[in-house]
Every structure is written in structure tokens, then in C-alpha cells.
Write a protein that holds these residues in place. Structure first.
Motif, PDB file in Angstrom:
ATOM      1  N   PRO A 282     103.671   6.693 -40.152  1.00  0.00           N
ATOM      2  CA  PRO A 282     103.413   8.104 -40.444  1.00  0.00           C
ATOM      3  C   PRO A 282     104.309   9.027 -39.619  1.00  0.00           C
ATOM      4  CG  PRO A 282     101.351   6.913 -40.123  1.00  0.00           C
ATOM      5  CD  PRO A 282     102.459   5.999 -39.694  1.00  0.00           C
ATOM      6  N   GLN A 283     104.903  10.009 -40.271  1.00  0.00           N
ATOM      7  CA  GLN A 283     105.745  10.989 -39.589  1.00  0.00           C
ATOM      8  C   GLN A 283     105.198  12.381 -39.904  1.00  0.00           C
ATOM      9  OE1 GLN A 283     108.064  10.166 -37.516  1.00  0.00           O
ATOM     10  NE2 GLN A 283     108.333   7.995 -38.001  1.00  0.00           N
ATOM     11  N   ARG A 284     104.927  13.144 -38.872  1.00  0.00           N
ATOM     12  CA  ARG A 284     104.351  14.469 -39.055  1.00  0.00           C
ATOM     13  C   ARG A 284     105.313  15.399 -39.794  1.00  0.00           C
ATOM     14  NH1 ARG A 284     100.483  15.509 -34.824  1.00  0.00           N
ATOM     15  NH2 ARG A 284      99.141  13.665 -34.805  1.00  0.00           N
ATOM     16  N   THR A 285     104.750  16.182 -40.710  1.00  0.00           N
ATOM     17  CA  THR A 285     105.513  17.263 -41.314  1.00  0.00           C
ATOM     18  C   THR A 285     105.538  18.434 -40.333  1.00  0.00           C
ATOM     19  OG1 THR A 285     103.548  18.242 -42.319  1.00  0.00           O
ATOM     20  CG2 THR A 285     104.728  16.550 -43.608  1.00  0.00           C
TER      21      THR A 285
ATOM     22  N   VAL B  69     100.754  16.250 -46.778  1.00  0.00           N
ATOM     23  CA  VAL B  69     100.557  17.609 -46.275  1.00  0.00           C
ATOM     24  C   VAL B  69     100.904  17.670 -44.783  1.00  0.00           C
ATOM     25  CG1 VAL B  69      98.908  19.485 -45.921  1.00  0.00           C
ATOM     26  CG2 VAL B  69      98.750  18.056 -47.977  1.00  0.00           C
ATOM     27  N   HIS B  70     100.230  16.832 -44.017  1.00  0.00           N
ATOM     28  CA  HIS B  70     100.446  16.838 -42.574  1.00  0.00           C
ATOM     29  C   HIS B  70     101.338  15.688 -42.102  1.00  0.00           C
ATOM     30  CE1 HIS B  70      96.419  18.841 -43.108  1.00  0.00           C
ATOM     31  NE2 HIS B  70      97.106  19.770 -42.467  1.00  0.00           N
ATOM     32  N   PHE B  71     101.508  14.668 -42.950  1.00  0.00           N
ATOM     33  CA  PHE B  71     102.406  13.567 -42.606  1.00  0.00           C
ATOM     34  C   PHE B  71     102.908  12.895 -43.870  1.00  0.00           C
ATOM     35  CE2 PHE B  71      98.445  11.244 -43.194  1.00  0.00           C
ATOM     36  CZ  PHE B  71      98.828   9.993 -43.680  1.00  0.00           C
ATOM     37  N   THR B  72     104.019  12.216 -43.719  1.00  0.00           N
ATOM     38  CA  THR B  72     104.545  11.340 -44.754  1.00  0.00           C
ATOM     39  C   THR B  72     104.730   9.970 -44.132  1.00  0.00           C
ATOM     40  OG1 THR B  72     106.829  11.960 -44.218  1.00  0.00           O
ATOM     41  CG2 THR B  72     105.731  13.208 -45.972  1.00  0.00           C
ATOM     42  N   VAL B  73     104.906   8.951 -44.957  1.00  0.00           N
ATOM     43  CA  VAL B  73     105.102   7.591 -44.465  1.00  0.00           C
ATOM     44  C   VAL B  73     106.557   7.208 -44.690  1.00  0.00           C
ATOM     45  CG1 VAL B  73     104.398   5.176 -44.662  1.00  0.00           C
ATOM     46  CG2 VAL B  73     102.703   7.005 -44.963  1.00  0.00           C
TER      47      VAL B  73
ATOM     48  N   VAL C 128      91.771   1.496 -46.408  1.00  0.00           N
ATOM     49  CA  VAL C 128      90.427   1.387 -46.968  1.00  0.00           C
ATOM     50  C   VAL C 128      89.566   2.544 -46.476  1.00  0.00           C
ATOM     51  CG1 VAL C 128      90.587  -1.120 -47.085  1.00  0.00           C
ATOM     52  CG2 VAL C 128      89.592  -0.050 -45.050  1.00  0.00           C
ATOM     53  N   GLN C 129      88.532   2.861 -47.252  1.00  0.00           N
ATOM     54  CA  GLN C 129      87.602   3.908 -46.835  1.00  0.00           C
ATOM     55  C   GLN C 129      86.416   3.245 -46.156  1.00  0.00           C
ATOM     56  OE1 GLN C 129      86.538   6.670 -49.896  1.00  0.00           O
ATOM     57  NE2 GLN C 129      85.215   7.895 -48.553  1.00  0.00           N
ATOM     58  N   ALA C 130      86.150   3.651 -44.919  1.00  0.00           N
ATOM     59  CA  ALA C 130      85.100   3.017 -44.130  1.00  0.00           C
ATOM     60  C   ALA C 130      83.747   3.683 -44.314  1.00  0.00           C
ATOM     61  CB  ALA C 130      85.482   3.031 -42.644  1.00  0.00           C
ATOM     62  N   VAL C 131      83.727   4.997 -44.542  1.00  0.00           N
ATOM     63  CA  VAL C 131      82.475   5.748 -44.651  1.00  0.00           C
ATOM     64  C   VAL C 131      82.478   6.496 -45.981  1.00  0.00           C
ATOM     65  CG1 VAL C 131      80.996   7.499 -43.603  1.00  0.00           C
ATOM     66  CG2 VAL C 131      82.393   6.012 -42.134  1.00  0.00           C
ATOM     67  N   THR C 132      81.462   6.254 -46.789  1.00  0.00           N
ATOM     68  CA  THR C 132      81.455   6.842 -48.138  1.00  0.00           C
ATOM     69  C   THR C 132      80.637   8.117 -48.254  1.00  0.00           C
ATOM     70  OG1 THR C 132      79.594   5.403 -48.742  1.00  0.00           O
ATOM     71  CG2 THR C 132      81.818   4.592 -49.221  1.00  0.00           C
ATOM     72  N   GLU C 133      79.718   8.372 -47.303  1.00  0.00           N
ATOM     73  CA  GLU C 133      78.872   9.552 -47.367  1.00  0.00           C
ATOM     74  C   GLU C 133      79.247  10.536 -46.259  1.00  0.00           C
ATOM     75  OE1 GLU C 133      76.626  10.206 -49.660  1.00  0.00           O
ATOM     76  OE2 GLU C 133      76.978   8.286 -50.688  1.00  0.00           O
ATOM     77  N   PRO C 134      79.236  11.836 -46.549  1.00  0.00           N
ATOM     78  CA  PRO C 134      79.532  12.815 -45.497  1.00  0.00           C
ATOM     79  C   PRO C 134      78.529  12.677 -44.352  1.00  0.00           C
ATOM     80  CG  PRO C 134      79.568  13.855 -47.660  1.00  0.00           C
ATOM     81  CD  PRO C 134      79.003  12.489 -47.856  1.00  0.00           C
TER      82      PRO C 134
ATOM     83  N   VAL D 168      91.171   5.097 -44.161  1.00  0.00           N
ATOM     84  CA  VAL D 168      91.470   6.476 -44.544  1.00  0.00           C
ATOM     85  C   VAL D 168      91.071   7.421 -43.415  1.00  0.00           C
ATOM     86  CG1 VAL D 168      90.840   8.326 -46.147  1.00  0.00           C
ATOM     87  CG2 VAL D 168      91.230   6.000 -47.006  1.00  0.00           C
ATOM     88  N   GLU D 169      89.910   7.155 -42.808  1.00  0.00           N
ATOM     89  CA  GLU D 169      89.418   8.017 -41.746  1.00  0.00           C
ATOM     90  C   GLU D 169      90.350   7.998 -40.542  1.00  0.00           C
ATOM     91  OE1 GLU D 169      86.062   6.663 -44.313  1.00  0.00           O
ATOM     92  OE2 GLU D 169      87.730   5.675 -43.296  1.00  0.00           O
ATOM     93  N   TYR D 170      90.893   6.841 -40.224  1.00  0.00           N
ATOM     94  CA  TYR D 170      91.835   6.731 -39.107  1.00  0.00           C
ATOM     95  C   TYR D 170      93.044   7.628 -39.351  1.00  0.00           C
ATOM     96  CZ  TYR D 170      94.999   4.463 -35.714  1.00  0.00           C
ATOM     97  OH  TYR D 170      95.887   4.207 -34.678  1.00  0.00           O
ATOM     98  N   ASP D 171      93.581   7.575 -40.563  1.00  0.00           N
ATOM     99  CA  ASP D 171      94.722   8.427 -40.903  1.00  0.00           C
ATOM    100  C   ASP D 171      94.373   9.908 -40.761  1.00  0.00           C
ATOM    101  OD1 ASP D 171      96.434   6.339 -41.384  1.00  0.00           O
ATOM    102  OD2 ASP D 171      96.415   6.522 -43.577  1.00  0.00           O
ATOM    103  N   LEU D 172      93.207  10.282 -41.278  1.00  0.00           N
ATOM    104  CA  LEU D 172      92.803  11.686 -41.216  1.00  0.00           C
ATOM    105  C   LEU D 172      92.656  12.164 -39.779  1.00  0.00           C
ATOM    106  CD1 LEU D 172      90.209  11.780 -44.120  1.00  0.00           C
ATOM    107  CD2 LEU D 172      92.182  13.304 -43.916  1.00  0.00           C
ATOM    108  N   VAL D 173      91.992  11.369 -38.952  1.00  0.00           N
ATOM    109  CA  VAL D 173      91.792  11.751 -37.560  1.00  0.00           C
ATOM    110  C   VAL D 173      93.120  11.817 -36.812  1.00  0.00           C
ATOM    111  CG1 VAL D 173      90.831  10.954 -35.363  1.00  0.00           C
ATOM    112  CG2 VAL D 173      89.411  10.937 -37.411  1.00  0.00           C
ATOM    113  N   SER D 174      93.977  10.843 -37.056  1.00  0.00           N
ATOM    114  CA  SER D 174      95.222  10.743 -36.292  1.00  0.00           C
ATOM    115  C   SER D 174      96.305  11.702 -36.770  1.00  0.00           C
ATOM    116  CB  SER D 174      95.763   9.308 -36.358  1.00  0.00           C
ATOM    117  OG  SER D 174      94.843   8.402 -35.811  1.00  0.00           O
ATOM    118  N   ASP D 175      96.447  11.828 -38.097  1.00  0.00           N
ATOM    119  CA  ASP D 175      97.615  12.537 -38.621  1.00  0.00           C
ATOM    120  C   ASP D 175      97.320  13.541 -39.726  1.00  0.00           C
ATOM    121  OD1 ASP D 175      99.809  11.236 -37.091  1.00  0.00           O
ATOM    122  OD2 ASP D 175      99.047   9.436 -38.061  1.00  0.00           O
TER     123      ASP D 175
END
Length: 556
Positions: free
Chosen positions: A440-443, A430-434, A88-94, A418-425
Motif C-alpha cells: 500500500p502506498q499513501r495518496t 482514495v487514501h492508498f493504492t497498491v 478478508v472481512q473479519a467483522v460483519t456487523e457495525p 479489510v479492517e486492517y487496511d482501513l485502520v492502517s491506510d
């Protein structure tokens, strides 16, 4: 040491700060009593005093529900048995809106990634944030040097991550922090956080209380479970020998003697210390006996723990590398099968599986807290509810402080977002696959570009989510639920007490002393005189300080 409770407080000068950091390290290396040049009297605040400073705890409702519920006080971490199909997306505004860069200093214990403009991970996250975070990434192994020189210069970044284990080495950190970092209460206290920064409001109140320094809310906390350590066992070895987990110290000794086989390069223990102390009922720091405070070093339980552990060493049940050096890498000893039991933090469990999962048969399991004897109860040491802190620079404009808080809020998004994924991986694809297990596994690009950076601009709610290791989530949840019942009922529970630095500086010499007894370098009978010397140096003055804190807050 510690005989001058009225010494002047620290003033922010480069020379003083550098001396403070080096002085604490030097004092910790001495078995004698070399007083620190500078040292705070210590400060304390009761829960009533802190109530007006802290955010009101408000659970975040927008995330995914855990499969195994946690506890609001953080004693049991919520458990997740699978990755959500659609985060889920937690924050909708930059969160960044001023058009100005945010400067940040963060630690890193891995190779430093490429910087901008040559790092697509940084570029992507900054684009989503709506602005640029300029990282000054420092070596985590020498991070105290970076902290002290930066604080001494007075030229701090907009956001500065400082671990609590480094703060204890900086004399009068509270006063330095008050001079350099923003008071966050005007932005977060009460219901303000829930309205503007709902992810920050979801941290437990006890974690936020740890961010109070010198009477002001300065640090955004990184929440952690309240457990300092656990005992782990090579389950594959126990199963091979038909042995069950011990439940008491006598059973531990019996199992240890059964598995110990030096002729086949296998010992019972790769490390042992805190497990025995907790089983004996040693408090985290202080306990109340007959209406008076007694430090853990002074208890009969601590003396009994030293005697028991010496017995374990004398029986040859401890790996020789740990006998020779208590700082040896016990993980390698366990991973190679040269020992069956060892102590470590809870996070080490999944790290060990990640490192040694390719070892045939490797199976490491957590052991429930041991009792001194059948029918007795252990005392589980209560760790601080927060271990790292992100500070925001003082004298920024109100809008800039709010911008930094919005970034911190975004970076603290919980598991399943979504933010957790972006921060973590980074970016999926691009940077990870599931993988097939939902992990998540890093590319190759992710391994090069993604590093723990944005996560240090805030904290993060705890999540028990290492479901890639079968049974780990469930077993850890079970262990915490069991251990929570035995958490130390400290007389200072719920208070934010900053330990005087001269008392803190004695921790290492005292630890070295009882480890010398374990190894036969000193006699068990010497412990009583060691404690008497400690009382004369810092113990009695520390008791006076803590007694006043307890009395002022109706704990005595």
C-alpha cells in the motif's frame, strides 16, 4: 531510597499524580539518591491467580494463513511473503450500536491530521463502525504530561491509550487505574472473549497478563515480540571488505577493527551496549544463583560486559557523536555510512530501509545473537509481551463497555483483513493504492488525513510482513527462530510483576554510570562500588520483594 516498604499507597489526587510523573523523571536524572515522594510497594500475580482473569487463548481462524508459521507464545512472529489479492472481512456487523459517541485519547508522533468533518478517513471509518469516535490526539513526545493531568483530573475518556513506558513513570499507577478504569474480566475472562470478541481472544495469554494492574484486568494489550534489541550491520560495507558476520565477541572486535577507518569518516559502531551484555550472559533483570536472586547489575557477566565495551571505546571504534552523547541519533550515522554496526529494536529494520533505500547500495542486515566465546550461549533479554494498553472508562453502562470492546475487537483485526487496511491506510483508491510489489502506498490525501489513531483503540496481533524489502520476512523469521532458543529463562517468566517505582527510578542513574565508564569518565574498577551503593539504596530491598514473589509462586 526504597528503605520503607510499608509506606502508604497513593491516593488519587491531582497534586500526587503530577508529583509522581515529575518525580520519576527527576529521580532518573540524578546520579545520587533522591527518593520519590510517592512509590508503590509493587504488586505481583502468579499464573494461577491470573488464569481466572484472562481470556482463553483462541487463535483466530478467519484470517489468511501465514507463509511462515509463528509460535503461540509470540517468540516467533508469523511471516507473510505477499499481500492477499482479496483481503478478508473479519467483522460483519457495525460494532457501535448505542448512538452515542466514543471519546478517546491517543498519542501521535506525526503531524496532527484534520478533524471531523474535514477528514474523509475519519468519516469513512466511523461510518463502518456505526458511530463516531471523537479523538483527542496528544503529542506523543509529551504524552506523559497528558496522561498525568488527565488521570489527576479524574475525567478520563471512554477509551484511553497509555504506553507501558509511560506507566513506569507514574507512581502507583495500578491504584489510579483501578479507580478510573473498568474491570474487563467480566466481559473477557475464559471463553467469553472468544465468543464475543474473537480477535481479542487471539492475543497470547502472556500479553493479556500484562494488562493486569492491581489484581484486575484493566488494559487491552498491544502485543509485541519479546526481543528488546538486535545488532544490525551495513551489509554493503561488509561485502565490499569481504567480511563475514561475527558470531562471538572476539570476532566482533576483529571485524570492528577491520572496518574502522576514521580517516575516511567511518567507524565500526554507531552504538553499542546491550549486544555485549547479552553475549556475556547478563539476565534481563534477575537470575537465580545458589538458590538466591541476583540482579543483573551484580553479576560477573555485567562487569565483564562493561570492561569489554570500555575496550571498544578505548580503541576508538565508536563514532564520536555517540561517544559525546549516548542519545545521539545512531540511525543517521548508519544511514550516512559513517558506521557499520548499531543496536536498535526489530521494527527499526524496515524503517531504516524506508528512510535510506534511495542511498546507493544501502543494505542493512540483522546479525544473529553473539556468544561470549565459541561454544557459549548468549542470554537474549526477554521484553514484556505487551507494550501499550487501551483502557475503558469505569462506571460506563454494561452496554457501553461492550460497545467499546466491540470497537477494540474491530480495530485489532489482523494482517490480511479489510479492517486492517482501513485502520492502517484508509480506503483503497482514495487514501492508498497498491503498487506492483503489493505494498500500500499513501495518496496525497492519505498522507494528509490518515494517522495512527484507531489502531490505538486496541492492540494488534504481530505480523512479519515487510515483504517489499527482499528477503526481510524470511531473515527476520530465521533470526527470531534462532534467538527464541536463547530467551532469558527468567525466574519470573509467566508472572505479572509490577516493579516498585523506586527500583525503576534507579535504572537511568545506573545506566548513566556504566555509560560514563565506557567513555572513560569513570574507571572500570568503580563499578563494584557503584553496585554496592545501589544495593544500599534499592537493591537489597528490591531483592526482598522479588524473593517473596518468587517464593510465593514456587520459583525459589
Amino acid at each position: 531510597m526504597g528503605d520503607n516498604p510499608s509506606r502508604p499507597l497513593f491516593r488519587l489526587q491531582r497534586r500526587s499524580l503530577l508529583q509522581a510523573g515529575a518525580g520519576a523523571a527527576a529521580a532518573a536524572s540524578l546520579a545520587g539518591c533522591a527518593a520519590l515522594d510517592e512509590g508503590p510497594e509493587g504488586t505481583a500475580a502468579g499464573s494461577d491467580e491470573l488464569a481466572d482473569l484472562l481470556p482463553t487463548y483462541t487463535p483466530y481462524e478467519g484470517g489468511i494463513a501465514p507463509d511462515l508459521p509463528g509460535q503461540p507464545d509470540g517468540s516467533v512472529t508469523p511471516g507473510y511473503l505477499a499481500r492477499p489479492a482479496e483481503p478478508v472481512q473479519a467483522v460483519t456487523e457495525p460494532p457501535m450500536t448505542t448512538g452515542e459517541d466514543i471519546t478517546a485519547i491517543t498519542p501521535l508522533w506525526n503531524p496532527t491530521p484534520p478533524g471531523l468533518p474535514d477528514n474523509s478517513y475519519f468519516a469513512t471509518v466511523n461510518e463502518i463502525l456505526g458511530g463516531t469516535v471523537v479523538f483527542n490526539i496528544a503529542d506523543g513526545n509529551n504524552y506523559l504530561d497528558k496522561i498525568t493531568t488527565t488521570l489527576a483530573s479524574g475525567d478520563v475518556p471512554d477509551m484511553f491509550q497509555i504506553p507501558g513506558w509511560e506507566i513506569v513513570n507514574i507512581s502507583d499507577f495500578g491504584e489510579a487505574a483501578n479507580e478510573l478504569f473498568a474491570d474487563l474480566s467480566p466481559y473477557l475472562a475464559g471463553d467469553k472473549a472468544a465468543a464475543d470478541y474473537p480477535l481479542l481472544a487471539s492475543y497470547p495469554t502472556a500479553a493479556w497478563a500484562m494488562g493486569v494492574f492491581g489484581g484486575k484486568l484493566l488494559g487491552i494489550p498491544w502485543e509485541r515480540a519479546p526481543y528488546t534489541n538486535a545488532l544490525f550491520a551495513r551489509q554493503d560495507v561488509l561485502d565490499e571488505l569481504g567480511l563475514e558476520h561475527p558470531t562471538t565477541l572476539d570476532e566482533l572486535l576483529a571485524v570492528a577493527e577491520a572496518v574502522n577507518d576514521p580517516s575516511n569518516n567511518r567507524w565500526a559502531f554507531a552504538s553499542l551496549d546491550q549486544t555485549v551484555q547479552e553475549a556475556m550472559g547478563v539476565p534481563t533483570l534477575w537470575k537465580v544463583e545458589d538458590g538466591k536472586l541476583v540482579h543483573k547489575f551484580e553479576t560477573e557477566a555485567f562487569a565483564a560486559a562493561i570492561e569489554f565495551t570500555r575496550q571498544v571505546f578505548d580503541k576508538g571504534l565508536v563514532h564520536p557523536d555517540y561517544v559525546a552523547d549516548r542519545n545521539t541519533n545512531a540511525k543517521e550515522i548508519i544511514g550516512s555510512g559513517q558506521a557499520v554496526f548499531y543496536e536498535d529494536g526489530l521494527g527499526a529494520w524496515h524503517e531504516m530501509f524506508a528512510t535510506y533505500r534511495s542511498v546507493p547500495g544501502f543494505d542493512l542486515q540483522i546479525v544473529d545473537p553473539l556468544a561470549r566465546e565459541a561454544g557459549a550461549a548468549p542470554t537474549i533479554w526477554r521484553d514484556d509481551p505487551a507494550g501499550m494498553f487501551c483502557f475503558i472508562k469505569k462506571d460506563l453502562s454494561e452496554e457501553r463497555v461492550k460497545e467499546c470492546l466491540r470497537v477494540a475487537n474491530w480495530c485489532s483485526a489482523p494482517y490480511g483483513t479489510v479492517e486492517y487496511d482501513l485502520v492502517s491506510d484508509g480506503v483503497e483508491g482514495v487514501h492508498f493504492t497498491v503498487d506492483a510489489e503489493g505494498v500500500p502506498q499513501r495518496t496525497e490525501l492519505g498522507q494528509t488525513e490518515v494517522a495512527p489513531t484507531y489502531m490505538f483503540l486496541s492492540g494488534r496481533a504481530n505480523a512479519n510482513n515487510k515483504f517489499q524489502y527482499p528477503g526481510m520476512v524470511e531473515r527476520l523469521h530465521e533470526w527470531e527462530t534462532n534467538a527464541a532458543a536463547f530467551l532469558d529463562p527468567s525466574p519470573f517468566q509467566g508472572l505479572r510483576v509490577e516493579m516498585p517505582s523506586d527500583l525503576s527510578a534507579e535504572n537511568e542513574p545506573m545506566k548513566e554510570a556504566h555509560h560514563e565508564i565506557y567513555r572513560g569518565q569513570r574507571e572500570v574498577a568503580e563499578w563494584a562500588s557503584i553496585v554496592e551503593d545501589w544495593r544500599a539504596r534499592v537493591g537489597d530491598s528490591a531483592r526482598e520483594y522479588y524473593t517473596k514473589v518468587a517464593e510465593d509462586n514456587d520459583r525459589l
